[in-house]
Design an enzyme around this catalytic site. Structure first.
Site, PDB file in Angstrom:
ATOM      1  N   SER A 261     -11.574  16.711  -8.307  1.00 39.26           N
ATOM      2  CA  SER A 261     -10.699  15.565  -8.160  1.00 39.26           C
ATOM      3  C   SER A 261     -10.786  15.228  -6.777  1.00 39.26           C
ATOM      4  CB  SER A 261      -9.380  16.139  -8.760  1.00 39.26           C
ATOM      5  OG  SER A 261      -9.322  16.319 -10.056  1.00 39.26           O
TER       6      SER A 261
HETATM    7  N1  SAH Z   1      -8.922  20.865 -11.433  1.00 41.23           N
HETATM    8  C1  SAH Z   1     -10.326  20.797 -10.940  1.00 41.23           C
HETATM    9  C2  SAH Z   1     -10.789  19.245 -11.502  1.00 41.23           C
HETATM   10  C3  SAH Z   1     -11.756  19.596 -12.656  1.00 41.23           C
HETATM   11  S1  SAH Z   1     -12.310  18.352 -13.708  1.00 41.23           S
HETATM   12  C4  SAH Z   1     -10.504  20.200  -9.503  1.00 41.23           C
HETATM   13  O1  SAH Z   1      -9.799  20.856  -8.849  1.00 41.23           O
HETATM   14  O2  SAH Z   1     -11.201  19.602  -8.971  1.00 41.23           O
HETATM   15  C5  SAH Z   1     -11.728  18.574 -15.127  1.00 41.23           C
HETATM   16  C6  SAH Z   1     -11.912  19.889 -15.868  1.00 41.23           C
HETATM   17  O3  SAH Z   1     -10.977  19.871 -17.170  1.00 41.23           O
HETATM   18  C7  SAH Z   1     -13.399  19.829 -16.380  1.00 41.23           C
HETATM   19  O4  SAH Z   1     -13.753  21.175 -15.618  1.00 41.23           O
HETATM   20  C8  SAH Z   1     -13.210  20.142 -17.796  1.00 41.23           C
HETATM   21  O5  SAH Z   1     -14.285  21.243 -18.440  1.00 41.23           O
HETATM   22  C9  SAH Z   1     -11.890  20.578 -18.031  1.00 41.23           C
HETATM   23  N2  SAH Z   1     -11.475  20.334 -19.493  1.00 41.23           N
HETATM   24  C10 SAH Z   1     -11.375  19.254 -20.144  1.00 41.23           C
HETATM   25  N3  SAH Z   1     -10.996  19.365 -21.257  1.00 41.23           N
HETATM   26  C11 SAH Z   1     -10.567  20.628 -21.332  1.00 41.23           C
HETATM   27  C12 SAH Z   1      -9.458  21.594 -22.336  1.00 41.23           C
HETATM   28  N4  SAH Z   1      -9.357  20.962 -23.439  1.00 41.23           N
HETATM   29  N5  SAH Z   1      -8.956  22.874 -21.816  1.00 41.23           N
HETATM   30  C13 SAH Z   1      -9.543  23.361 -20.536  1.00 41.23           C
HETATM   31  N6  SAH Z   1     -10.219  22.453 -19.564  1.00 41.23           N
HETATM   32  C14 SAH Z   1     -10.615  21.363 -20.153  1.00 41.23           C
END
Ligand code: SAH
Length: 219
Positions: free
Chosen positions: A69
């Protein structure tokens, strides 16, 4: 010092300070949040080839079609969760990704759980977080749209992927006075802040955003 860190160590402290200046300029005012953002070395969480861009205020690819993010969004979501409250309390993050936001949360509360549905990403996050001293984040490979019933209720829930509608399980797992911040929508998304009050749930719609989708099941 880890050579990978030493390589950009000369500039990372300064570039991180510039990132904090940009967050302030974009309206992040909570000093506690800014201090946590300043404390986390974001370059540890991105692929080596992208490390020089780690402190730009942009989302970056992290593999598996997912993105780390944008720092502004991380700061903004945590700021609205904290606003007017003494602390985050027991916190659930849905979507660990590479673990960056989990590390920021770990600087703000000792009681963080983070769940991720893609197992190899969780393994990366675990490896990244092990390089950050002094924080404790509990990670789990699971579908976060179901929340984490075994440790609920939560004072704070933060979702890093966009849901078409607010998962009812997350609402149910909010403690009284608890807050949930999440992106809602498909092609067009907005940030929603939901609070559990004695009278029920209140919702505030914040700015438009762009997140990867919240998917169900694990892989
Ligand atoms: N928090 C991260 C952002 C990751 S992007 C950061 O610090 O940058 C969003 C993440 O959500 C992805 O890795 C994706 O695999 C995860 N995701 C999507 N749907 C999900 C679900 N139902 N349960 C857990 N993770 C999920």
């Amino acid at each position: 010092m880890n050579p990978a860190l030493a390589g950009i160590g000369m500039t990372s402290q300064r570039t991180r300070a510039r990132m904090i200046d940009r967050l302030r300029a974009k309206g992040i005012a909570n000093e506690t949040v800014l201090a946590a953002m300043a404390a986390v070395p974001r370059h540890i969480f991105v692929e080596e080839a992208l490390a020089s861009r780690a402190y730009e205020d942009t989302a970056l690819p992290l593999g598996f079609s997912q993105t780390i993010s944008q720092p502004y969004i991380v700061a903004r979501m945590i700021e609205v969760l904290l606003s007017g409250r003494a602390g985050l309390g027991r916190t659930l993050e849905v979507g660990t990704g590479c673990g960056y936001q989990a590390a920021v949360l770990g600087h703000l509360t000792r009681d963080v759980y983070s769940v991720e549905r893609i197992e190899p990403l969780l393994a990366k996050a675990r490896q990244h977080l092990s390089q950050i001293p002094g924080i404790q984040v509990r990670l789990k490979h699971s579908d976060g749209s179901m929340g984490l019933p075994e440790v609920a209720p939560f004072d704070s829930i933060i979702v890093a992927a966009a849901a078409g509608r607010v998962p009812p399980e997350l609402l149910q797992q909010l403690a009284p006075g608890g807050r949930l911040v999440l992106p809602v929508g498909g092609n067009e998304q907005y940030l929603s802040l939901i609070e559990r009050t004695p009278q029920g749930y209140t919702e505030a719609r914040l700015e438009t955003v762009r997140f990867v989708p919240l998917l169900s099941g694990v892989e």
